[in-house]
Design a protein around this motif. Structure first.
Motif, PDB file in Angstrom:
ATOM      1  N   GLN A 298       8.215   3.368   8.239  1.00 15.07           N
ATOM      2  CA  GLN A 298       8.395   3.566   6.798  1.00 15.07           C
ATOM      3  C   GLN A 298       7.071   3.438   6.051  1.00 15.07           C
ATOM      4  O   GLN A 298       6.796   4.201   5.118  1.00 15.07           O
ATOM      5  N   LEU A 299       6.248   2.493   6.473  1.00 11.46           N
ATOM      6  CA  LEU A 299       4.921   2.366   5.865  1.00 11.46           C
ATOM      7  C   LEU A 299       4.085   3.613   6.127  1.00 11.46           C
ATOM      8  O   LEU A 299       3.343   4.068   5.248  1.00 11.46           O
TER       9      LEU A 299
ATOM     10  N   ARG B 164       5.335   6.290   3.817  1.00 13.23           N
ATOM     11  CA  ARG B 164       4.977   6.032   2.419  1.00 13.23           C
ATOM     12  C   ARG B 164       3.480   6.198   2.181  1.00 13.23           C
ATOM     13  O   ARG B 164       3.051   6.737   1.152  1.00 13.23           O
ATOM     14  N   PHE B 165       2.680   5.735   3.139  1.00 12.92           N
ATOM     15  CA  PHE B 165       1.223   5.859   3.042  1.00 12.92           C
ATOM     16  C   PHE B 165       0.752   6.734   4.204  1.00 12.92           C
ATOM     17  O   PHE B 165       0.534   6.234   5.316  1.00 12.92           O
ATOM     18  N   ARG B 166       0.613   8.009   3.958  1.00 15.78           N
ATOM     19  CA  ARG B 166       0.314   8.970   5.024  1.00 15.78           C
ATOM     20  C   ARG B 166      -1.000   8.663   5.739  1.00 15.78           C
ATOM     21  O   ARG B 166      -1.153   8.966   6.923  1.00 15.78           O
TER      22      ARG B 166
ATOM     23  N   ARG C 267      10.544  12.150   7.862  1.00 18.47           N
ATOM     24  CA  ARG C 267       9.865  13.208   7.126  1.00 18.47           C
ATOM     25  C   ARG C 267      10.653  14.510   7.103  1.00 18.47           C
ATOM     26  O   ARG C 267      10.404  15.378   6.265  1.00 18.47           O
TER      27      ARG C 267
ATOM     28  N   THR D  62      17.378   9.496  -5.578  1.00 21.79           N
ATOM     29  CA  THR D  62      16.640   8.796  -6.629  1.00 21.79           C
ATOM     30  C   THR D  62      17.352   8.927  -7.965  1.00 21.79           C
ATOM     31  O   THR D  62      17.435   7.973  -8.751  1.00 21.79           O
TER      32      THR D  62
ATOM     33  N   PRO E  86      13.711   2.436  -3.226  1.00 21.52           N
ATOM     34  CA  PRO E  86      13.056   2.844  -1.972  1.00 21.52           C
ATOM     35  C   PRO E  86      13.741   2.291  -0.721  1.00 21.52           C
ATOM     36  O   PRO E  86      13.940   3.023   0.248  1.00 21.52           O
TER      37      PRO E  86
ATOM     38  N   TYR F  94      15.923   4.486   1.906  1.00 25.73           N
ATOM     39  CA  TYR F  94      15.478   4.548   3.311  1.00 25.73           C
ATOM     40  C   TYR F  94      16.627   4.219   4.255  1.00 25.73           C
ATOM     41  O   TYR F  94      16.831   4.903   5.257  1.00 25.73           O
TER      42      TYR F  94
ATOM     43  N   GLN G  25      17.673   8.226   4.365  1.00 28.34           N
ATOM     44  CA  GLN G  25      16.697   8.765   5.302  1.00 28.34           C
ATOM     45  C   GLN G  25      17.038   8.444   6.756  1.00 28.34           C
ATOM     46  O   GLN G  25      16.981   9.328   7.617  1.00 28.34           O
TER      47      GLN G  25
END
Length: 234
Positions: free
Chosen positions: A42-43, A46-48, A105, A116, A122, A126, A130
């Motif tokens: 997940q991190l 969130r942070f590609r 993704r 949302t 978030p 998730y 997701q």
């Protein structure tokens, strides 16, 4: 087949006991790897920018031989199951992290926008949106990680009878009993196939909305040609 199930007493387990030990040493690391991979993936989503170094780190750890892990861990965990299971959990990350990242993704942006708009935060988005959609990709990763873990447990025989069914390989050479080696190989393969089949059934149960590829095609009836007007009998 004489002596096929006659387990030497130095292993301190029956045949069923070795199977249970093998499954415990193989499946608990995969479960631990999954619990670690879920927030890590997940991190990365969130942070590609975080994904390449995480993937590189897991790949490097996967390249470390299990014997090297044993040498480092044995001073802390001793000749125990934990010494075998920690490397297996680390190895599972190289499969599970990319599988979860790719699955998450793949969720359409429209679906995320709708969640949302419904007030999903978030974490809730998730967990409830997701991950369910990413289940096929996650199960695919779990299948690879599980089969790999089941096969790698046997390496534990190098640190003193911690290889479960792999211990039979050492005893086959020690007592000149090749049937023990055959027992180890066949049983390990059967366990891997059985666990893989169970994961497939789990995927089918969790994703009833996916086509299973076994849907029957509608039968097409072959119509007989109509007789010509001059051939109709009165």
């Amino acid at each position: 087949m004489n002596g096929f199930f006659d387990i030497p007493s130095d292993l301190q387990h029956s045949y069923a006991g070795l199977i249970g030990l093998h499954l415990r040493e193989a499946l608990l690391p995969v479960l631990a790897g999954l619990l670690l991979a879920l927030p890590l993936a997940q991190l990365c989503v969130r942070f590609r920018w975080l994904y390449p170094p995480v993937l590189g780190a897991t790949t490097i750890l996967y390249a470390v031989p299990s014997l090297a892990f044993f040498v480092v861990l044995i001073d802390y965990t001793g000749q125990t199951e934990l010494t075998v299971m920690i490397p297996l959990a680390v190895y599972s990350l190289v499969v599970l992290v990319p599988a979860i990242v790719d699955g998450v993704r793949s969720v359409p942006q429209e679906t995320l926008a709708a969640a949302t708009a419904m007030g999903f935060g978030p974490v809730r988005r998730y967990v409830q949106v997701q991950l369910p959609i990413a289940v096929p990709a996650i199960i695919a990763g779990l299948r690879v990680a599980t089969v790999s873990s089941i096969s790698l447990v046997s390496v534990g025989t190098l640190i003193g009878n911690q290889g479960a069914l792999g211990n039979l390989l050492a005893d086959a050479q020690k007592y000149d009993r090749p049937e023990l080696a055959v027992n180890s190989v066949i049983t390990t393969a059967v366990l891997a196939i059985a666990c893989d089949a169970l994961l497939v059934l789990l995927r089918v149960a969790l994703t009833p909305w996916m086509p299973n590829g076994t849907r029957r095609r509608p039968k097409t009836s072959v119509r007989q040609p109509l007789p010509a007007p001059q051939d109709v009998t009165r």
